[in-house]
Every structure is written in structure tokens, then in C-alpha cells.
Design a protein around this motif. Sequence first.
Motif, PDB file in Angstrom:
ATOM      1  N   LEU A 111      50.422  56.821  32.452  1.00  0.00           N
ATOM      2  CA  LEU A 111      49.032  56.483  32.141  1.00  0.00           C
ATOM      3  C   LEU A 111      48.496  55.551  33.222  1.00  0.00           C
ATOM      4  CD1 LEU A 111      49.410  55.840  28.308  1.00  0.00           C
ATOM      5  CD2 LEU A 111      48.438  57.872  29.398  1.00  0.00           C
ATOM      6  N   ALA A 112      47.343  55.880  33.749  1.00  0.00           N
ATOM      7  CA  ALA A 112      46.725  55.069  34.799  1.00  0.00           C
ATOM      8  C   ALA A 112      45.429  54.458  34.282  1.00  0.00           C
ATOM      9  CB  ALA A 112      46.448  55.920  36.031  1.00  0.00           C
ATOM     10  N   THR A 113      45.159  53.225  34.678  1.00  0.00           N
ATOM     11  CA  THR A 113      43.912  52.564  34.313  1.00  0.00           C
ATOM     12  C   THR A 113      43.281  51.947  35.548  1.00  0.00           C
ATOM     13  OG1 THR A 113      45.082  50.502  33.742  1.00  0.00           O
ATOM     14  CG2 THR A 113      44.589  52.031  31.939  1.00  0.00           C
ATOM     15  N   GLU A 114      41.957  51.942  35.557  1.00  0.00           N
ATOM     16  CA  GLU A 114      41.207  51.236  36.587  1.00  0.00           C
ATOM     17  C   GLU A 114      40.194  50.331  35.903  1.00  0.00           C
ATOM     18  OE1 GLU A 114      39.116  52.088  40.855  1.00  0.00           O
ATOM     19  OE2 GLU A 114      38.612  53.470  39.231  1.00  0.00           O
ATOM     20  N   PHE A 115      40.317  49.038  36.145  1.00  0.00           N
ATOM     21  CA  PHE A 115      39.331  48.069  35.668  1.00  0.00           C
ATOM     22  C   PHE A 115      38.227  47.965  36.720  1.00  0.00           C
ATOM     23  CE2 PHE A 115      42.812  47.008  32.971  1.00  0.00           C
ATOM     24  CZ  PHE A 115      42.362  46.175  31.953  1.00  0.00           C
ATOM     25  N   ILE A 116      36.981  48.214  36.308  1.00  0.00           N
ATOM     26  CA  ILE A 116      35.838  48.013  37.203  1.00  0.00           C
ATOM     27  C   ILE A 116      34.988  46.908  36.601  1.00  0.00           C
ATOM     28  CG2 ILE A 116      33.893  49.049  38.407  1.00  0.00           C
ATOM     29  CD1 ILE A 116      35.123  51.771  37.955  1.00  0.00           C
ATOM     30  N   CYS A 117      34.754  45.861  37.368  1.00  0.00           N
ATOM     31  CA  CYS A 117      34.094  44.665  36.853  1.00  0.00           C
ATOM     32  C   CYS A 117      32.571  44.813  36.910  1.00  0.00           C
ATOM     33  CB  CYS A 117      34.545  43.447  37.656  1.00  0.00           C
ATOM     34  SG  CYS A 117      34.151  41.882  36.861  1.00  0.00           S
ATOM     35  N   TYR A 118      31.931  44.628  35.771  1.00  0.00           N
ATOM     36  CA  TYR A 118      30.476  44.637  35.653  1.00  0.00           C
ATOM     37  C   TYR A 118      30.053  43.382  34.879  1.00  0.00           C
ATOM     38  CZ  TYR A 118      30.596  49.527  37.171  1.00  0.00           C
ATOM     39  OH  TYR A 118      30.798  50.695  37.890  1.00  0.00           O
ATOM     40  N   PRO A 119      30.026  42.234  35.527  1.00  0.00           N
ATOM     41  CA  PRO A 119      29.753  40.967  34.835  1.00  0.00           C
ATOM     42  C   PRO A 119      28.308  40.880  34.340  1.00  0.00           C
ATOM     43  CG  PRO A 119      29.736  40.636  37.206  1.00  0.00           C
ATOM     44  CD  PRO A 119      30.195  42.056  36.978  1.00  0.00           C
ATOM     45  N   GLY A 120      28.086  39.893  33.504  1.00  0.00           N
ATOM     46  CA  GLY A 120      26.759  39.656  32.939  1.00  0.00           C
ATOM     47  C   GLY A 120      26.843  39.368  31.462  1.00  0.00           C
ATOM     48  N   HIS A 121      27.474  40.255  30.712  1.00  0.00           N
ATOM     49  CA  HIS A 121      27.746  39.984  29.301  1.00  0.00           C
ATOM     50  C   HIS A 121      28.727  38.825  29.189  1.00  0.00           C
ATOM     51  CE1 HIS A 121      28.289  40.707  25.035  1.00  0.00           C
ATOM     52  NE2 HIS A 121      29.597  40.848  25.209  1.00  0.00           N
ATOM     53  N   THR A 122      29.749  38.852  30.010  1.00  0.00           N
ATOM     54  CA  THR A 122      30.665  37.718  30.228  1.00  0.00           C
ATOM     55  C   THR A 122      30.969  37.683  31.718  1.00  0.00           C
ATOM     56  OG1 THR A 122      32.691  39.022  29.947  1.00  0.00           O
ATOM     57  CG2 THR A 122      31.759  38.009  27.952  1.00  0.00           C
ATOM     58  N   PRO A 123      31.612  36.613  32.191  1.00  0.00           N
ATOM     59  CA  PRO A 123      31.891  36.524  33.633  1.00  0.00           C
ATOM     60  C   PRO A 123      32.779  37.633  34.172  1.00  0.00           C
ATOM     61  CG  PRO A 123      32.083  34.363  32.599  1.00  0.00           C
ATOM     62  CD  PRO A 123      31.931  35.349  31.488  1.00  0.00           C
ATOM     63  N   THR A 170      33.437  40.752  32.394  1.00  0.00           N
ATOM     64  CA  THR A 170      33.294  42.019  31.679  1.00  0.00           C
ATOM     65  C   THR A 170      33.633  43.205  32.573  1.00  0.00           C
ATOM     66  OG1 THR A 170      31.672  41.320  30.026  1.00  0.00           O
ATOM     67  CG2 THR A 170      31.582  43.609  30.708  1.00  0.00           C
ATOM     68  N   SER A 171      34.492  44.065  32.071  1.00  0.00           N
ATOM     69  CA  SER A 171      34.931  45.231  32.837  1.00  0.00           C
ATOM     70  C   SER A 171      34.937  46.464  31.949  1.00  0.00           C
ATOM     71  CB  SER A 171      36.347  45.016  33.389  1.00  0.00           C
ATOM     72  OG  SER A 171      36.395  43.912  34.276  1.00  0.00           O
ATOM     73  N   VAL A 172      34.750  47.604  32.577  1.00  0.00           N
ATOM     74  CA  VAL A 172      35.055  48.866  31.901  1.00  0.00           C
ATOM     75  C   VAL A 172      36.462  49.269  32.333  1.00  0.00           C
ATOM     76  CG1 VAL A 172      32.620  49.530  31.885  1.00  0.00           C
ATOM     77  CG2 VAL A 172      34.120  50.391  33.707  1.00  0.00           C
ATOM     78  N   ILE A 173      37.147  49.969  31.449  1.00  0.00           N
ATOM     79  CA  ILE A 173      38.496  50.457  31.746  1.00  0.00           C
ATOM     80  C   ILE A 173      38.448  51.971  31.760  1.00  0.00           C
ATOM     81  CG2 ILE A 173      40.916  50.498  31.060  1.00  0.00           C
ATOM     82  CD1 ILE A 173      40.361  47.896  29.474  1.00  0.00           C
ATOM     83  N   ILE A 174      38.687  52.558  32.922  1.00  0.00           N
ATOM     84  CA  ILE A 174      38.760  54.003  33.035  1.00  0.00           C
ATOM     85  C   ILE A 174      40.230  54.407  32.973  1.00  0.00           C
ATOM     86  CG2 ILE A 174      38.266  56.003  34.492  1.00  0.00           C
ATOM     87  CD1 ILE A 174      35.862  54.462  35.572  1.00  0.00           C
ATOM     88  N   LEU A 175      40.526  55.391  32.164  1.00  0.00           N
ATOM     89  CA  LEU A 175      41.920  55.773  31.902  1.00  0.00           C
ATOM     90  C   LEU A 175      42.110  57.275  32.080  1.00  0.00           C
ATOM     91  CD1 LEU A 175      44.338  54.618  29.200  1.00  0.00           C
ATOM     92  CD2 LEU A 175      43.757  57.059  29.270  1.00  0.00           C
ATOM     93  N   MET A 182      36.288  56.375  29.516  1.00  0.00           N
ATOM     94  CA  MET A 182      35.890  54.996  29.810  1.00  0.00           C
ATOM     95  C   MET A 182      35.831  54.190  28.523  1.00  0.00           C
ATOM     96  SD  MET A 182      32.257  53.417  31.193  1.00  0.00           S
ATOM     97  CE  MET A 182      32.336  54.059  32.864  1.00  0.00           C
ATOM     98  N   PHE A 183      36.502  53.038  28.515  1.00  0.00           N
ATOM     99  CA  PHE A 183      36.338  52.048  27.465  1.00  0.00           C
ATOM    100  C   PHE A 183      35.383  50.990  28.014  1.00  0.00           C
ATOM    101  CE2 PHE A 183      40.603  53.884  27.012  1.00  0.00           C
ATOM    102  CZ  PHE A 183      40.470  54.444  25.743  1.00  0.00           C
ATOM    103  N   SER A 184      34.193  50.931  27.442  1.00  0.00           N
ATOM    104  CA  SER A 184      33.125  50.138  28.054  1.00  0.00           C
ATOM    105  C   SER A 184      32.942  48.765  27.441  1.00  0.00           C
ATOM    106  CB  SER A 184      31.803  50.909  27.991  1.00  0.00           C
ATOM    107  OG  SER A 184      31.414  51.139  26.648  1.00  0.00           O
ATOM    108  N   GLY A 185      33.766  48.408  26.440  1.00  0.00           N
ATOM    109  CA  GLY A 185      33.627  47.082  25.850  1.00  0.00           C
ATOM    110  C   GLY A 185      32.208  46.845  25.375  1.00  0.00           C
ATOM    111  N   ASP A 186      31.633  45.701  25.739  1.00  0.00           N
ATOM    112  CA  ASP A 186      30.253  45.383  25.360  1.00  0.00           C
ATOM    113  C   ASP A 186      29.307  45.483  26.549  1.00  0.00           C
ATOM    114  OD1 ASP A 186      31.112  44.982  22.808  1.00  0.00           O
ATOM    115  OD2 ASP A 186      30.772  42.820  22.768  1.00  0.00           O
ATOM    116  N   PHE A 187      29.665  46.297  27.528  1.00  0.00           N
ATOM    117  CA  PHE A 187      28.772  46.523  28.673  1.00  0.00           C
ATOM    118  C   PHE A 187      27.795  47.654  28.367  1.00  0.00           C
ATOM    119  CE2 PHE A 187      28.275  48.595  33.012  1.00  0.00           C
ATOM    120  CZ  PHE A 187      27.226  47.765  33.385  1.00  0.00           C
ATOM    121  N   LEU A 188      28.309  48.816  28.014  1.00  0.00           N
ATOM    122  CA  LEU A 188      27.467  49.966  27.663  1.00  0.00           C
ATOM    123  C   LEU A 188      27.761  50.410  26.241  1.00  0.00           C
ATOM    124  CD1 LEU A 188      27.736  52.259  30.823  1.00  0.00           C
ATOM    125  CD2 LEU A 188      25.866  50.702  30.232  1.00  0.00           C
TER     126      LEU A 188
END
Length: 235
Positions: A141-153, A155-160, A171-177
Amino acid sequence: MDKCIFETDYFKVLARPCGELQTNCYIVINKENGDSLVVDPGVNAADWVLSQVQEPLAILNTHGHYDHVWSNARLKEEWPQTPVVCPYEDAFMVEQDRFMQGQTPCTVDILVGAPEGAQVQAFQSTTENLGRRTLLQWNQLATEFICYPGHTPGTSVIILWHQNQPEERVMFSGDFLFYRAIGRSDFKFSSTPVMKASLKAVMQLEGDMPVYPGHDAFTRLKDEKVFIPRWIATI
């Protein structure tokens, strides 16, 4: 929603909303060997996670807000060898009860994107880490964290994806999208100008994939790109 929400020949994703804020907790399972990853175990998520998997390869946090990391400590007690993984700039919210909600602090084992020798410290949201990409491999299993700050310092989406089927990504987008919405940027440690910059940046992300957010319904990246310019103009 306590079901399989995505499945390929090689892996599947389970989901369940947990706690008063109905934060979506996700479990990824490698169908070939049972390897698993847990994403955003929030309030009251631990019992469900424990009922679904044996010791996972990692516990992944999209960001540090308490309703996404609440069960880290309980799961770490059960699985002391399983690393807790969080964006570097949000680890201070995992290791301390910053929002005074009664969260049990938990040490972050892997600080995603941290410079060598970095120590956990408090951050404000800035664009310095915007677009940072960090690849982490968990067996097949591979994951890539891409940082999109603003909601928190941090905040990242995790692509798997599974290494045997890299074209099938989620994509696991947390509270970004979210479905037809975006995360708030008026909290402590948040920033509206930084959120706008992150929204502009995610418009440049290529391809399409299912998006599994921290709350509410699921969506797709191409569908949300239709609405993002409106959010950039109005927040």
C-alpha cells in the motif's frame, strides 16, 4: 455508514462516522494479505477499528483536530508497535489537548514532511509547506501526503493506491474538501488567505479520483473542482 465504500481487485476501504461530530474514520485493507491502514480515528472510533482489523501497519492523520485524532492514544495502547503518522505542523495538536476537549495526548511517531532533527512545536498556518508531497510506503500500500494548509497548519490530503494497481487511487481529504463544501478557516491556527492559496493549488492537481472527506458524503475530485472557484471568491 458502516460498510465497504470502495473496492478494487487489490484493496478495499471501510468507513464509519464516529462521535458527536460524525467524523468519518476509514480502514484500508489489502485484500491479498490483510495488511491494513487506519485513517483519522476520531471520537468513539477505537472499538469499531479494533473489531475490524488486527494490528495495522499505521494510523494516519490528515490533520491534528481532536475529532480526527481522538482514538490515536487508545489504538496505540492496543498496538504499541503501530506508528502514529501526522503532518509535522499539526503534531502539536496530537501531543497536547490544545482545544481542551479531554483528548488523551499521543506521541506522533512519524512527522510527515519534517526536516531532519525537527522537534514538535506549535505552528500557525502559512504557505511555506503548501503543496509539499511526502511518499510513504506500507508494504504493497502506497500513500502520498499532499499538504494544503489553511484549515490547520499542516492539513493534508492522503492519496492511496496499491502498488499492483497504481491507476486506482483514492483521496482522504480530511477537513480540506467536502461534498460541495470546504473546511473552515476561522479556527485557532487556521488562516483564510492560506486556505485560498491551497484551494488554488488543488485546482492544479491532475486526474480524478474518489474523495473521502472527514465528514458527510463522499465525492470526486473533478466534481469538486467545479465549485472550488466559487469558494475562493467567497471565503
